[in-house]
Design an enzyme around this catalytic site. Structure first.
Site, PDB file in Angstrom:
ATOM      1  N   HIS A  16       0.678  -1.152   0.005  1.00 44.21           N
ATOM      2  CA  HIS A  16      -0.149   0.000  -0.008  1.00 44.21           C
ATOM      3  C   HIS A  16       1.048   1.359   0.035  1.00 44.21           C
ATOM      4  O   HIS A  16       1.952   1.217   0.542  1.00 44.21           O
ATOM      5  CB  HIS A  16      -0.957   0.182   1.235  1.00 44.21           C
ATOM      6  CG  HIS A  16      -0.135  -0.161   2.415  1.00 44.21           C
ATOM      7  ND1 HIS A  16       0.210  -1.419   3.050  1.00 44.21           N
ATOM      8  CD2 HIS A  16       0.122   0.729   3.459  1.00 44.21           C
ATOM      9  CE1 HIS A  16       0.619  -1.188   4.124  1.00 44.21           C
ATOM     10  NE2 HIS A  16       0.628  -0.018   4.470  1.00 44.21           N
TER      11      HIS A  16
ATOM     12  N   HIS B 143       0.818   5.249   1.136  1.00 48.42           N
ATOM     13  CA  HIS B 143       0.232   6.269   2.060  1.00 48.42           C
ATOM     14  C   HIS B 143       0.239   7.647   1.297  1.00 48.42           C
ATOM     15  O   HIS B 143       1.473   7.894   0.720  1.00 48.42           O
ATOM     16  CB  HIS B 143       0.899   6.498   3.196  1.00 48.42           C
ATOM     17  CG  HIS B 143       0.776   5.095   4.169  1.00 48.42           C
ATOM     18  ND1 HIS B 143      -0.078   5.180   5.238  1.00 48.42           N
ATOM     19  CD2 HIS B 143       1.679   4.274   4.306  1.00 48.42           C
ATOM     20  CE1 HIS B 143       0.039   4.088   6.031  1.00 48.42           C
ATOM     21  NE2 HIS B 143       1.277   3.521   5.408  1.00 48.42           N
TER      22      HIS B 143
END
Ligand code: 5GP
Ligand code: ZN
Length: 139
Positions: free
Chosen positions: A100, A102
């Site tokens: 992922h 951010h």
């Protein structure tokens, strides 16, 4: 789909999320912690454990979405800046082992999020050329 992966469950719809963007390969949703207002996570729908293990074409798709979301945070949330960050492996602070990115809007530098590149206290003993040579071995 990795059985115990919380982000795979979000992709599948088993866990709800505040969705920001979705296409065939990529999903973006608000981070539950909201470090700053609008803090967004961008993930590939397919499970890879980190940025480092994700095929380049898919990694590029994730980063492409991250850039557009960062631009939107500036335009629509009136952020003054954005941090783009991907922690790779627990030693670097990764707590969810599904790649992922951010995308963290910044409204002022004193908003409590500290990303501080402190100078290494042993800098005088470090040989920059030999470290560069080590990294270059795999490039
Ligand atoms: P990491 O520490 O791995 O870089 O980031 C993981 C992020 O996932 C954390 O910022 C955490 O707040 C977020 N997170 C963990 N569980 C959930 C969840 O169930 N929903 C959402 N939206 N975010 C989550
Ligand atoms: Zn997963």
């Amino acid at each position: 789909m990795e059985k115990d992966c919380i982000f795979c469950k979000i992709v599948k719809g088993d866990i709800p999320c505040a969705k920001v963007y979705e296409d065939d390969d990529v999903l973006a949703f608000l981070d539950i912690s909201q470090t700053t207002i609008g803090h967004t996570l961008v993930i590939p729908k397919k499970h890879y454990d980190s940025f480092l293990s994700t095929p380049k074409e898919l990694m590029h798709k994730v980063l492409n979405v991250a850039q557009t979301i960062g631009q939107s945070q500036i335009t629509n949330l009136h952020a003054k800046g954005v941090n783009i960050l991907s922690n790779c492996y627990p030693a670097a602070g990764q707590s969810v082992m599904h790649f992922h990115v951010h995308v963290i809007p910044r409204y002022k530098s004193s908003d409590g999020l500290v990303i501080d590149f402190k100078e290494n206290k042993l800098l005088e003993e470090i040989s920059l050329p030999s470290i560069a040579e080590s990294i270059k071995k795999s490039l």
